[in-house]
Scaffold this motif. Structure first.
Motif, PDB file in Angstrom:
ATOM      1  N   GLU A  52       0.849  -1.196   0.000  1.00 39.31           N
ATOM      2  CA  GLU A  52       0.000   0.000   0.000  1.00 39.31           C
ATOM      3  C   GLU A  52       0.883   1.244   0.000  1.00 39.31           C
ATOM      4  N   PHE A  53       1.898   1.200  -0.848  1.00 32.44           N
ATOM      5  CA  PHE A  53       2.830   2.302  -1.026  1.00 32.44           C
ATOM      6  C   PHE A  53       2.167   3.310  -1.949  1.00 32.44           C
ATOM      7  N   TRP A  54       1.881   4.485  -1.441  1.00 30.84           N
ATOM      8  CA  TRP A  54       1.130   5.517  -2.172  1.00 30.84           C
ATOM      9  C   TRP A  54       1.998   6.102  -3.275  1.00 30.84           C
ATOM     10  N   LEU A  55       1.435   6.221  -4.478  1.00 27.47           N
ATOM     11  CA  LEU A  55       2.166   6.681  -5.653  1.00 27.47           C
ATOM     12  C   LEU A  55       2.034   8.182  -5.906  1.00 27.47           C
ATOM     13  N   GLU A  56       1.440   8.909  -4.991  1.00 22.77           N
ATOM     14  CA  GLU A  56       1.307  10.362  -5.123  1.00 22.77           C
ATOM     15  C   GLU A  56       2.714  10.975  -5.158  1.00 22.77           C
ATOM     16  N   GLN A  57       2.901  12.013  -5.992  1.00 20.99           N
ATOM     17  CA  GLN A  57       4.228  12.556  -6.272  1.00 20.99           C
ATOM     18  C   GLN A  57       5.001  12.986  -5.021  1.00 20.99           C
ATOM     19  N   HIS A  59       4.656  12.064  -1.948  1.00 19.13           N
ATOM     20  CA  HIS A  59       4.960  10.866  -1.156  1.00 19.13           C
ATOM     21  C   HIS A  59       6.127  10.106  -1.779  1.00 19.13           C
ATOM     22  N   MET A  60       6.078   9.908  -3.093  1.00 21.74           N
ATOM     23  CA  MET A  60       7.154   9.215  -3.802  1.00 21.74           C
ATOM     24  C   MET A  60       8.481   9.957  -3.620  1.00 21.74           C
ATOM     25  N   GLU A  61       8.443  11.286  -3.701  1.00 17.67           N
ATOM     26  CA  GLU A  61       9.666  12.083  -3.542  1.00 17.67           C
ATOM     27  C   GLU A  61      10.251  11.932  -2.143  1.00 17.67           C
ATOM     28  N   ALA A  62       9.396  11.922  -1.122  1.00 17.26           N
ATOM     29  CA  ALA A  62       9.883  11.761   0.257  1.00 17.26           C
ATOM     30  C   ALA A  62      10.599  10.426   0.420  1.00 17.26           C
ATOM     31  N   VAL A  76       9.714   0.112  -7.441  1.00 16.56           N
ATOM     32  CA  VAL A  76       8.284   0.345  -7.241  1.00 16.56           C
ATOM     33  C   VAL A  76       7.477  -0.387  -8.306  1.00 16.56           C
ATOM     34  N   SER A  77       6.419  -1.068  -7.857  1.00 16.88           N
ATOM     35  CA  SER A  77       5.482  -1.758  -8.745  1.00 16.88           C
ATOM     36  C   SER A  77       4.086  -1.198  -8.502  1.00 16.88           C
ATOM     37  N   PRO A  78       3.565  -0.387  -9.438  1.00 16.94           N
ATOM     38  CA  PRO A  78       2.201   0.137  -9.279  1.00 16.94           C
ATOM     39  C   PRO A  78       1.154  -0.961  -9.408  1.00 16.94           C
ATOM     40  N   ARG A  79       0.041  -0.779  -8.698  1.00 16.63           N
ATOM     41  CA  ARG A  79      -1.084  -1.699  -8.861  1.00 16.63           C
ATOM     42  C   ARG A  79      -1.770  -1.411 -10.184  1.00 16.63           C
ATOM     43  N   THR A  80      -2.526  -2.377 -10.648  1.00 18.79           N
ATOM     44  CA  THR A  80      -3.278  -2.239 -11.891  1.00 18.79           C
ATOM     45  C   THR A  80      -4.609  -1.535 -11.631  1.00 18.79           C
ATOM     46  N   GLY A  81      -5.336  -1.272 -12.673  1.00 22.01           N
ATOM     47  CA  GLY A  81      -6.680  -0.716 -12.557  1.00 22.01           C
ATOM     48  C   GLY A  81      -6.718   0.730 -12.099  1.00 22.01           C
ATOM     49  N   GLY A  82      -5.622   1.459 -12.268  1.00 20.99           N
ATOM     50  CA  GLY A  82      -5.601   2.860 -11.872  1.00 20.99           C
ATOM     51  C   GLY A  82      -5.592   3.091 -10.369  1.00 20.99           C
ATOM     52  N   LYS A  83      -5.278   2.053  -9.608  1.00 20.76           N
ATOM     53  CA  LYS A  83      -5.217   2.209  -8.147  1.00 20.76           C
ATOM     54  C   LYS A  83      -4.061   3.144  -7.787  1.00 20.76           C
ATOM     55  N   PRO A  84      -4.195   3.904  -6.688  1.00 19.24           N
ATOM     56  CA  PRO A  84      -3.181   4.917  -6.351  1.00 19.24           C
ATOM     57  C   PRO A  84      -1.994   4.409  -5.545  1.00 19.24           C
TER      58      PRO A  84
END
Length: 126
Positions: A52-57, A59-62, A76-84
């Motif tokens: 549940e690693f948030w992909l918001e910019q 947060h990612m930068e921190a 980092v591996s994003p979830r599918t389906g447009g999940k954040p």
């Protein structure tokens, strides 16, 4: 321990802000992320798996700044389906004998779940 080589691992479901109930303010999300980073830093783990690693910019930068300053490579591996959110693995560079390889697998189910598979070649291990 084999031949005196130890490896410390940490796994943590961070609870990405979009899933937190009740919803928290942006400031609360930032504060929580900074507190999480501080605890991970304190752990001094060699390999860190974050769910549940948030992909918001911001947060990612921190987390990226933390990884760079503490000597980790960040995968980092994003979830599918447009999940954040997604999975993130941090690995201490000094523990590696080579670059890690990563594959992300999707289960294409109702939860858009993924599996992050990272292969590491560790220094000092044969």
């Amino acid at each position: 321990s084999r031949d005196g080589v130890l490896l410390s691992l940490l796994s943590w479901n961070l609870l990405a802000p979009p899933y937190k109930r009740p919803r928290e303010s942006e400031q609360a999300s930032r504060s929580r992320a900074l507190a999480q980073i501080a605890l991970v830093r304190e752990s001094a783990a060699d390999v860190i798996g974050l769910q549940e690693f948030w992909l918001e910019q911001e947060h990612m930068e921190a987390w990226s700044n933390f990884a760079a300053s503490e000597g980790y490579c960040m995968l980092v591996s994003p979830r599918t389906g447009g999940k954040p959110d997604g999975c993130c693995m941090l690995v201490r560079r000094r523990r590696l004998a080579g670059l890690p390889s990563m594959e992300t697998y999707s289960f294409d189910d109702w939860g858009n779940r993924i599996l992050q598979c990272v292969t590491l070649q560790l220094a000092g291990c044969s």
